[in-house]
Design a protein around this motif. Structure first.
Motif, PDB file in Angstrom:
ATOM      1  N   ALA A   1     -10.363 -80.022 -79.128  1.00 10.04           N
ATOM      2  CA  ALA A   1     -10.277 -80.742 -80.392  1.00 10.04           C
ATOM      3  C   ALA A   1     -10.137 -79.721 -81.515  1.00 10.04           C
ATOM      4  O   ALA A   1     -10.550 -78.573 -81.379  1.00 10.04           O
ATOM      5  CB  ALA A   1     -11.536 -81.574 -80.599  1.00 10.04           C
ATOM      6  N   GLY A   2      -9.559 -80.127 -82.610  1.00  2.23           N
ATOM      7  CA  GLY A   2      -9.467 -79.242 -83.764  1.00  2.23           C
ATOM      8  C   GLY A   2      -8.088 -78.657 -83.948  1.00  2.23           C
ATOM      9  O   GLY A   2      -7.143 -78.988 -83.243  1.00  2.23           O
TER      10      GLY A   2
ATOM     11  N   ASN B   1     -10.375 -73.023 -72.411  1.00  2.00           N
ATOM     12  CA  ASN B   1      -9.392 -72.828 -73.459  1.00  2.00           C
ATOM     13  C   ASN B   1     -10.115 -72.481 -74.753  1.00  2.00           C
ATOM     14  O   ASN B   1     -11.313 -72.736 -74.889  1.00  2.00           O
ATOM     15  CB  ASN B   1      -8.557 -74.097 -73.637  1.00  2.00           C
ATOM     16  N   PHE B   2      -9.392 -71.914 -75.676  1.00  2.00           N
ATOM     17  CA  PHE B   2      -9.946 -71.567 -76.980  1.00  2.00           C
ATOM     18  C   PHE B   2      -9.048 -72.143 -78.043  1.00  2.00           C
ATOM     19  O   PHE B   2      -7.872 -71.813 -78.123  1.00  2.00           O
ATOM     20  CB  PHE B   2     -10.037 -70.053 -77.146  1.00  2.00           C
ATOM     21  N   SER B   3      -9.588 -73.026 -78.848  1.00  4.77           N
ATOM     22  CA  SER B   3      -8.854 -73.626 -79.947  1.00  4.77           C
ATOM     23  C   SER B   3      -9.839 -74.461 -80.732  1.00  4.77           C
ATOM     24  O   SER B   3     -10.904 -74.790 -80.243  1.00  4.77           O
ATOM     25  CB  SER B   3      -7.722 -74.508 -79.418  1.00  4.77           C
ATOM     26  N   GLY B   4      -9.487 -74.792 -81.923  1.00  2.00           N
ATOM     27  CA  GLY B   4     -10.379 -75.623 -82.712  1.00  2.00           C
ATOM     28  C   GLY B   4     -11.165 -74.806 -83.700  1.00  2.00           C
ATOM     29  O   GLY B   4     -10.625 -73.938 -84.374  1.00  2.00           O
ATOM     30  N   ALA B   5     -12.456 -75.038 -83.768  1.00  2.00           N
ATOM     31  CA  ALA B   5     -13.297 -74.401 -84.785  1.00  2.00           C
ATOM     32  C   ALA B   5     -13.407 -72.895 -84.557  1.00  2.00           C
ATOM     33  O   ALA B   5     -13.630 -72.446 -83.447  1.00  2.00           O
ATOM     34  CB  ALA B   5     -14.678 -75.033 -84.780  1.00  2.00           C
ATOM     35  N   PHE B   6     -13.226 -72.151 -85.616  1.00  2.00           N
ATOM     36  CA  PHE B   6     -13.421 -70.711 -85.566  1.00  2.00           C
ATOM     37  C   PHE B   6     -13.711 -70.214 -86.970  1.00  2.00           C
ATOM     38  O   PHE B   6     -13.428 -70.892 -87.955  1.00  2.00           O
ATOM     39  CB  PHE B   6     -12.202 -69.990 -84.988  1.00  2.00           C
ATOM     40  N   SER B   7     -14.297 -69.032 -87.046  1.00  2.00           N
ATOM     41  CA  SER B   7     -14.485 -68.407 -88.351  1.00  2.00           C
ATOM     42  C   SER B   7     -14.389 -66.906 -88.177  1.00  2.00           C
ATOM     43  O   SER B   7     -14.606 -66.377 -87.081  1.00  2.00           O
ATOM     44  CB  SER B   7     -15.840 -68.790 -88.968  1.00  2.00           C
ATOM     45  N   ALA B   8     -14.037 -66.238 -89.235  1.00  2.00           N
ATOM     46  CA  ALA B   8     -13.930 -64.782 -89.239  1.00  2.00           C
ATOM     47  C   ALA B   8     -14.590 -64.265 -90.506  1.00  2.00           C
ATOM     48  O   ALA B   8     -14.338 -64.783 -91.585  1.00  2.00           O
ATOM     49  CB  ALA B   8     -12.468 -64.364 -89.187  1.00  2.00           C
ATOM     50  N   GLU B   9     -15.444 -63.290 -90.326  1.00  2.00           N
ATOM     51  CA  GLU B   9     -16.112 -62.675 -91.470  1.00  2.00           C
ATOM     52  C   GLU B   9     -15.941 -61.171 -91.375  1.00  2.00           C
ATOM     53  O   GLU B   9     -16.109 -60.595 -90.295  1.00  2.00           O
ATOM     54  CB  GLU B   9     -17.601 -63.009 -91.465  1.00  2.00           C
TER      55      GLU B   9
ATOM     56  N   GLU C   1     -14.650 -71.237 -80.842  1.00  4.97           N
ATOM     57  CA  GLU C   1     -15.113 -72.325 -79.986  1.00  4.97           C
ATOM     58  C   GLU C   1     -14.268 -72.411 -78.727  1.00  4.97           C
ATOM     59  O   GLU C   1     -13.048 -72.344 -78.764  1.00  4.97           O
ATOM     60  CB  GLU C   1     -15.064 -73.645 -80.747  1.00  4.97           C
ATOM     61  N   MET C   2     -14.961 -72.558 -77.621  1.00  6.83           N
ATOM     62  CA  MET C   2     -14.333 -72.696 -76.310  1.00  6.83           C
ATOM     63  C   MET C   2     -14.448 -74.149 -75.885  1.00  6.83           C
ATOM     64  O   MET C   2     -15.461 -74.792 -76.141  1.00  6.83           O
ATOM     65  CB  MET C   2     -15.078 -71.813 -75.288  1.00  6.83           C
ATOM     66  N   CYS C   3     -13.428 -74.663 -75.229  1.00  5.31           N
ATOM     67  CA  CYS C   3     -13.598 -75.946 -74.568  1.00  5.31           C
ATOM     68  C   CYS C   3     -13.485 -75.676 -73.080  1.00  5.31           C
ATOM     69  O   CYS C   3     -12.509 -75.091 -72.615  1.00  5.31           O
ATOM     70  CB  CYS C   3     -12.609 -77.002 -75.060  1.00  5.31           C
TER      71      CYS C   3
END
Length: 169
Positions: free
Chosen positions: A43-44, A73-81, A93-95
């Protein structure tokens, strides 16, 4: 008259093609042991376009992720700082339905291996937090060890590079 029939047929075929494209979703399948394996749908938003090499590295990891005993899989929510030292901290986020602790670590290590082999990203990445929301698992590799993740070590050996990262309240 003949041209009208051909034109009408072409319009009808084109209309079907447009309808089919609008109703279906594109799923990439990867060849694994003589069969085609699709990664789980996340999702995302699709962040393949994310800069700093992250998106393209995730895309390159697809074949290896499909080859896992439990594909993730990896897709959807993520952030980078970016920290004061200029190092990048990624949260992705991993699904992975059915991915237990070991399968989550193997999927995370597969992705980390791709990051560690991406010029420009391997030297900038400071930490990597992976969240398997399907199982409520949160693991982190901090500091990110590009040399070990970039090696050809078996995934089972790379599991030790991850530690649990409980959700902060």
């Amino acid at each position: 008259m003949r041209r009208s029939l051909i034109a009408a047929a072409a319009v009808a075929v084109a209309g079907l093609g447009i309808t089919a494209c609008g109703t279906g979703t594109t799923v990439t399948k990867y060849p694994v042991s003589g069969t085609l394996v699709a990664l789980p749908q996340c999702a995302g938003d699709d962040f393949i376009v994310f800069n700093d090499g992250v998106g393209p590295a995730i895309k390159r990891a697809g074949q290896s992720l499909a080859e896992l005993a439990r594909p993730v899989n990896f897709s959807g929510a993520f952030s980078a700082e970016e920290s004061a030292t200029g190092r990048l901290g990624l949260t992705i986020e991993m699904c992975g339905p059915g991915a237990d602790q070991d399968a989550t670590r193997d999927g995370a290590s597969t992705l980390a291996r791709t990051f560690a082999r991406t010029e420009g990203l391997k030297d900038k990445l400071g930490s990597l937090l992976i969240i398997n929301s399907d199982k409520g698992i949160r693991i982190v590799a901090s500091p990110f060890d590009a040399q070990r993740f970039g090696s050809d070590a078996p995934l089972t050996d790379l599991r030790a590079l991850w530690r649990d990262s409980p959700k902060e309240n």
